[in-house]
Write a protein that holds these residues in place. Structure first.
Motif, PDB file in Angstrom:
ATOM      1  N   ILE A  51      58.674  35.948  47.052  1.00 59.95           N
ATOM      2  CA  ILE A  51      58.270  34.957  48.038  1.00 59.95           C
ATOM      3  C   ILE A  51      57.590  33.750  47.390  1.00 59.95           C
ATOM      4  N   GLY A  52      57.403  33.819  46.051  1.00 63.37           N
ATOM      5  CA  GLY A  52      56.835  32.689  45.320  1.00 63.37           C
ATOM      6  C   GLY A  52      55.332  32.578  45.395  1.00 63.37           C
ATOM      7  N   VAL A  53      54.649  33.691  45.604  1.00 64.94           N
ATOM      8  CA  VAL A  53      53.197  33.664  45.691  1.00 64.94           C
ATOM      9  C   VAL A  53      52.595  34.027  44.328  1.00 64.94           C
ATOM     10  N   THR A  54      51.434  33.467  44.040  1.00 69.58           N
ATOM     11  CA  THR A  54      50.763  33.731  42.767  1.00 69.58           C
ATOM     12  C   THR A  54      50.085  35.099  42.797  1.00 69.58           C
ATOM     13  N   ASP A  55      50.318  35.892  41.774  1.00 74.66           N
ATOM     14  CA  ASP A  55      49.615  37.172  41.649  1.00 74.66           C
ATOM     15  C   ASP A  55      49.051  37.310  40.238  1.00 74.66           C
TER      16      ASP A  55
ATOM     17  N   PRO B  78      44.101  41.890  41.980  1.00 76.02           N
ATOM     18  CA  PRO B  78      44.209  43.288  41.561  1.00 76.02           C
ATOM     19  C   PRO B  78      45.552  43.897  41.939  1.00 76.02           C
ATOM     20  N   VAL B  79      46.077  44.754  41.064  1.00 74.25           N
ATOM     21  CA  VAL B  79      47.263  45.536  41.371  1.00 74.25           C
ATOM     22  C   VAL B  79      46.900  46.552  42.449  1.00 74.25           C
ATOM     23  N   ILE B  80      47.835  46.830  43.327  1.00 74.00           N
ATOM     24  CA  ILE B  80      47.556  47.656  44.501  1.00 74.00           C
ATOM     25  C   ILE B  80      47.072  49.056  44.147  1.00 74.00           C
ATOM     26  N   SER B  81      47.471  49.587  42.993  1.00 78.47           N
ATOM     27  CA  SER B  81      47.090  50.958  42.639  1.00 78.47           C
ATOM     28  C   SER B  81      45.680  51.055  42.070  1.00 78.47           C
ATOM     29  N   THR B  82      45.004  49.921  41.901  1.00 77.11           N
ATOM     30  CA  THR B  82      43.664  49.926  41.324  1.00 77.11           C
ATOM     31  C   THR B  82      42.601  49.799  42.406  1.00 77.11           C
ATOM     32  N   ASP B  83      41.361  50.007  41.993  1.00 72.66           N
ATOM     33  CA  ASP B  83      40.235  49.772  42.890  1.00 72.66           C
ATOM     34  C   ASP B  83      39.451  48.541  42.440  1.00 72.66           C
TER      35      ASP B  83
ATOM     36  N   TRP C 131      37.640  43.860  30.462  1.00 71.09           N
ATOM     37  CA  TRP C 131      38.407  45.086  30.251  1.00 71.09           C
ATOM     38  C   TRP C 131      39.222  45.457  31.483  1.00 71.09           C
ATOM     39  N   GLU C 132      38.693  45.168  32.659  1.00 71.31           N
ATOM     40  CA  GLU C 132      39.470  45.430  33.872  1.00 71.31           C
ATOM     41  C   GLU C 132      40.644  44.469  33.977  1.00 71.31           C
ATOM     42  N   ARG C 133      40.462  43.229  33.544  1.00 74.60           N
ATOM     43  CA  ARG C 133      41.582  42.293  33.532  1.00 74.60           C
ATOM     44  C   ARG C 133      42.674  42.765  32.581  1.00 74.60           C
TER      45      ARG C 133
ATOM     46  N   THR D  66      46.366  43.689  33.911  1.00 72.59           N
ATOM     47  CA  THR D  66      47.549  43.028  33.363  1.00 72.59           C
ATOM     48  C   THR D  66      48.563  44.053  32.864  1.00 72.59           C
ATOM     49  N   PHE D  67      48.077  45.075  32.177  1.00 77.26           N
ATOM     50  CA  PHE D  67      48.962  46.133  31.685  1.00 77.26           C
ATOM     51  C   PHE D  67      49.668  46.833  32.843  1.00 77.26           C
ATOM     52  N   LEU D  68      48.919  47.169  33.895  1.00 80.21           N
ATOM     53  CA  LEU D  68      49.511  47.868  35.032  1.00 80.21           C
ATOM     54  C   LEU D  68      50.559  47.014  35.742  1.00 80.21           C
ATOM     55  N   LYS D  69      50.290  45.726  35.876  1.00 83.26           N
ATOM     56  CA  LYS D  69      51.249  44.851  36.538  1.00 83.26           C
ATOM     57  C   LYS D  69      52.563  44.802  35.762  1.00 83.26           C
ATOM     58  N   ILE D  70      52.477  44.628  34.446  1.00 80.94           N
ATOM     59  CA  ILE D  70      53.687  44.575  33.617  1.00 80.94           C
ATOM     60  C   ILE D  70      54.418  45.916  33.655  1.00 80.94           C
ATOM     61  N   TYR D  71      53.666  46.995  33.545  1.00 80.49           N
ATOM     62  CA  TYR D  71      54.272  48.326  33.537  1.00 80.49           C
ATOM     63  C   TYR D  71      54.989  48.615  34.853  1.00 80.49           C
TER      64      TYR D  71
END
Length: 299
Positions: free
Chosen positions: A180-184, A190-195, A203-205, A209-214
Motif C-alpha cells: 500500500i506504500g506505507v512507511t514501516d 515495531p514488527v507485529i510479533s514484538t512487544d 538493541w531493540e532497533r 530490523t532483523f525480524l522485519k527482514i527475516y
C-alpha cells in the motif's frame, strides 16, 4: 410544469432506487478470532442490501437474506486459538536467554503459519464451491491479508478484475506495508510479533530490523513462491508473481486504533477500523457494591 418542479419530482421518484454491489469475501485462515473481526462488516453489508458471498471456515448460523456462505470446512483443521502453556511455563534453555530467547520465540511464532497456508491453498485450488463462485462477476472483493496470497492468484486465474480490499484482524504484517506504500521503518515501527514501542533503544532497533527482514524473506520463499507453484501446477499455466498481485490492492483496512496501538505513518489507502467488530448495542451495566474490598451485588 416548471423545470424546478420537474427536477423535484424526478428526485422523489428515484429516492428509493439504489444499486447494490456484488461482494466476494475470501478468508482462507482457520483462526476463529480473525473471522470474528470481519464477520460484522460482511453481515452489515448484506443487511444494507448488498449481495455478499463469503468463503471461509466459519459459515454463519443465521445469515441475512443476501448472504451466501461457501464453507471451507473439511479442507483443514479449525484453529480455535489454543496454546500450549508449557511454552511459557517451562521454556527451553535458549528461550530463557534475555535477548536471544525473545528473538527465537518471535521467529517460532510464525513458522506454523506457512504449513497452514500451503495446506489450505493446495485444496482450495480445486474446491468445487469456491471454483463455482469464482466464475461469477463481482464489483468488489475482500481478502484477508495474513499468511497467504493464494486467493489473489485464484482471482487472477478466474479473470476477476474487481477492486480488491485487504482486511487485517491485527496490525500490519511485515509484508503488508509495501503493498500500500506505507512507511514501516524498523527504527520506530515495531514488527507485529514484538512487544516493542516506537521509542526503541539501539538493541531493540537491531532486533526489530532483523525480524522485519527475516519475516519478509520467510513469507516470500516459504509461502508466496510455494503457493504460486501450487496454482501454476494445478492450472497448467504461468501467473503473475503473487508479490506483484499483492500490490494491486485498492484499499487496506486495519483492526487498529492509534490511541491504543500507538501512532504510525498512514496513507490514504490505509484505514484504521479498530473496533468495527464490536456490538454497538447499549447494554445495562449491573450495579456493583464494594465493602472491605469484597465485591457483591447491591441489594
Amino acid at each position: 410544469m416548471r423545470p424546478s418542479l420537474l427536477y423535484c419530482a424526478a428526485i422523489l421518484a428515484l429516492s428509493n432506487y439504489v444499486h447494490s454491489a456484488r461482494i466476494l469475501g475470501l478468508f482462507p485462515h482457520t483462526g476463529k478470532s480473525h473471522q470474528m473481526v470481519f464477520e460484522p462488516l460482511l453481515r452489515k453489508l448484506a443487511e444494507r442490501g448488498h449481495h455478499v458471498t463469503v468463503a471461509s471456515f466459519f459459515p454463519l448460523k443465521n445469515p441475512p437474506a443476501n448472504y451466501t456462505d461457501i464453507s471451507f470446512e473439511g479442507i483443514a483443521t479449525l484453529g480455535l486459538e489454543s496454546f500450549d502453556l508449557n511454552w511459557y511455563e517451562n521454556p527451553d534453555i535458549i528461550l530463557r536467554l534475555p535477548m536471544i530467547g525473545r528473538l527465537v520465540k518471535q521467529l517460532n511464532d510464525f513458522h506454523p503459519l506457512a504449513g497452514m497456508a500451503l495446506k489450505v491453498c493446495s485444496k482450495a485450488v480445486d474446491w468445487p464451491p469456491l471454483s463455482e463462485a469464482l466464475e461469477k462477476d463481482y464489483d468488489v472483493v475482500f481478502v484477508e491479508n495474513f499468511n497467504s496470497d493464494c486467493m489473489l492468484g485464484l482471482l487472477h486465474v478466474h479473470g476477476i478484475n474487481a477492486p480488491v480490499i485487504a482486511l487485517l484482524s491485527s496490525n500490519l504484517m511485515p509484508w503488508s506495508a509495501d503493498r500500500i506504500g506505507v512507511t514501516d521503518n524498523p527504527s520506530y515501527v515495531p514488527v507485529i510479533s514484538t512487544d516493542y514501542h516506537s521509542r526503541m533503544p539501539f538493541w531493540e532497533r537491531m532486533g526489530n530490523t532483523f525480524l522485519k527482514i527475516y519475516h519478509k524473506l520467510w513469507f516470500r520463499y516459504l509461502v508466496q513462491v510455494k503457493e504460486q507453484e501450487i496454482i501454476e501446477k494445478h492450472f497448467g499455466r504461468k501467473i503473475p508473481d503473487l508479490e506483484d498481485l499483492g500490490r494491486n490492492i485498492s484499499l487496506m483496512m486495519l483492526n487498529t486504533y492509534h490511541a491504543l496501538n500507538g501512532p504510525a505513518p498512514l496513507v490514504p489507502g490505509l484505514l484504521e477500523v479498530g473496533g468495527m467488530h464490536l456490538d454497538p448495542t447499549r447494554k445495562v451495566i449491573p450495579e456493583v457494591c464494594y465493602f472491605m474490598f469484597v465485591k457483591y451485588k447491591c441489594p
